[in-house]
Design a protein around this motif. Structure first.
Motif, mmCIF file in Angstrom:
data_model
loop_
_atom_site.group_PDB
_atom_site.id
_atom_site.type_symbol
_atom_site.label_atom_id
_atom_site.label_comp_id
_atom_site.label_asym_id
_atom_site.label_seq_id
_atom_site.Cartn_x
_atom_site.Cartn_y
_atom_site.Cartn_z
ATOM 1 N N MET A 33 0.771 -1.167 0.342
ATOM 2 C CA MET A 33 -0.066 0.079 -0.306
ATOM 3 C C MET A 33 1.197 1.090 0.009
ATOM 4 S SD MET A 33 -2.395 1.280 2.982
ATOM 5 C CE MET A 33 -4.206 0.509 2.194
ATOM 6 N N LEU A 34 0.785 2.088 -0.941
ATOM 7 C CA LEU A 34 1.687 3.310 -0.831
ATOM 8 C C LEU A 34 0.740 4.333 -0.139
ATOM 9 C CD1 LEU A 34 3.702 5.259 -2.290
ATOM 10 C CD2 LEU A 34 2.492 5.324 -4.140
ATOM 11 N N HIS A 35 1.541 4.449 0.655
ATOM 12 C CA HIS A 35 0.548 5.823 1.519
ATOM 13 C C HIS A 35 0.494 7.627 1.392
ATOM 14 C CE1 HIS A 35 0.354 2.298 4.494
ATOM 15 N NE2 HIS A 35 1.575 2.609 4.648
ATOM 16 N N ALA A 36 0.199 8.101 2.031
ATOM 17 C CA ALA A 36 -0.768 9.185 1.164
ATOM 18 C C ALA A 36 0.711 10.180 1.445
ATOM 19 C CB ALA A 36 -1.532 9.764 2.515
ATOM 20 N N THR A 69 -4.419 6.951 4.495
ATOM 21 C CA THR A 69 -3.873 7.291 6.044
ATOM 22 C C THR A 69 -2.702 7.181 7.082
ATOM 23 O OG1 THR A 69 -5.284 7.386 6.964
ATOM 24 C CG2 THR A 69 -5.824 8.619 5.730
ATOM 25 N N ASP A 70 -1.771 6.265 7.077
ATOM 26 C CA ASP A 70 -1.214 5.366 7.999
ATOM 27 C C ASP A 70 0.391 6.826 7.886
ATOM 28 O OD1 ASP A 70 -2.106 3.406 8.971
ATOM 29 O OD2 ASP A 70 -1.496 2.223 7.921
ATOM 30 N N ASN A 71 0.726 6.530 9.282
ATOM 31 C CA ASN A 71 2.613 7.681 8.813
ATOM 32 C C ASN A 71 2.949 6.815 9.919
ATOM 33 O OD1 ASN A 71 1.513 8.354 11.900
ATOM 34 N ND2 ASN A 71 -0.038 9.876 11.141
ATOM 35 N N ILE A 140 6.570 5.758 3.523
ATOM 36 C CA ILE A 140 6.347 5.471 2.270
ATOM 37 C C ILE A 140 5.300 3.830 1.670
ATOM 38 C CG2 ILE A 140 7.528 4.752 -0.342
ATOM 39 C CD1 ILE A 140 10.193 6.252 1.542
ATOM 40 N N SER A 141 5.574 3.695 2.261
ATOM 41 C CA SER A 141 4.819 1.822 1.918
ATOM 42 C C SER A 141 5.145 0.631 2.636
ATOM 43 C CB SER A 141 4.373 1.806 0.662
ATOM 44 O OG SER A 141 6.510 1.300 -0.086
ATOM 45 N N SER A 142 3.484 0.626 3.027
ATOM 46 C CA SER A 142 3.918 -0.733 3.668
ATOM 47 C C SER A 142 3.322 -1.801 3.194
ATOM 48 C CB SER A 142 3.176 -1.151 5.044
ATOM 49 O OG SER A 142 3.196 0.316 5.986
#
Length: 168
Positions: A33-36, A69-71, A140-142
């Motif tokens: 998943m590419l985070h915002a 929206t994860d950070n 960045i991504s997970s």
């Protein structure tokens, strides 16, 4: 052929949990998943003269689900003892860019290794990429792993990732 599951930038090509020199779990072709924050960072770096880190950091955590929206403050139970540390991947030496079919390009990582030393850690069920070694940067991504992993003293997780704009 475009893969409809492709969500951008990172794919785990292969991952192995090794205990006593034997693979006890493995998987491949896991999508991220590419985070915002990651989207914003990449677009700023390319189109707005934003800063580009000299290294990227890969780590493991135990979030129950992933959200765009994860950070870095969203990480849950990232290990902090018994040999665990985020893997530091230098953009100048730990990735190889190559052309693949249909004119697409990919950047493949060296073998990334996580080790449990002096005790156990986990469970972990996500791999993440960030722009900092601490939580001051961007998530960045997970990638959600297909199984939660708990490591005992001496266990190793080896993995390799691809970074690309198309699924190749």
């Amino acid at each position: 052929i475009m893969n409809k599951n492709w969500r951008g930038i990172m794919k785990v090509l292969e991952i192995r949990h090794i205990r006593n020199n034997k693979v006890i779990w493995e998987d491949c072709d896991l999508y991220n998943m590419l985070h915002a924050e990651g989207q914003e960072m990449l677009l700023n770096a390319v189109f707005a003269e934003g800063s580009i880190p000299s290294s990227y950091y890969l780590g493991l955590d135990n979030r129950s689900s992933l959200a765009v929206t994860d950070n870095l403050a969203s990480l849950v139970d990232e290990p902090s003892t018994n040999g665990y540390s985020r893997f530091t991947a230098s953009r100048s030496s730990d990735f190889t860019i190559s052309s693949v079919v249909s004119g697409n390009f990919k950047s493949q990582s060296v073998l990334l290794t996580f080790l449990a030393a002096g005790g156990s850690w986990g469970p972990v069920k996500n791999l993440f990429m960030s722009s900092s070694l601490d939580n001051a940067g961007k998530l960045i991504s997970s990638v959600a792993l297909s199984e939660a992993l708990a490591l005992v003293d001496g266990d190793i997780i080896n993995l390799r990732i691809n970074l690309s704009l198309t699924d190749c």
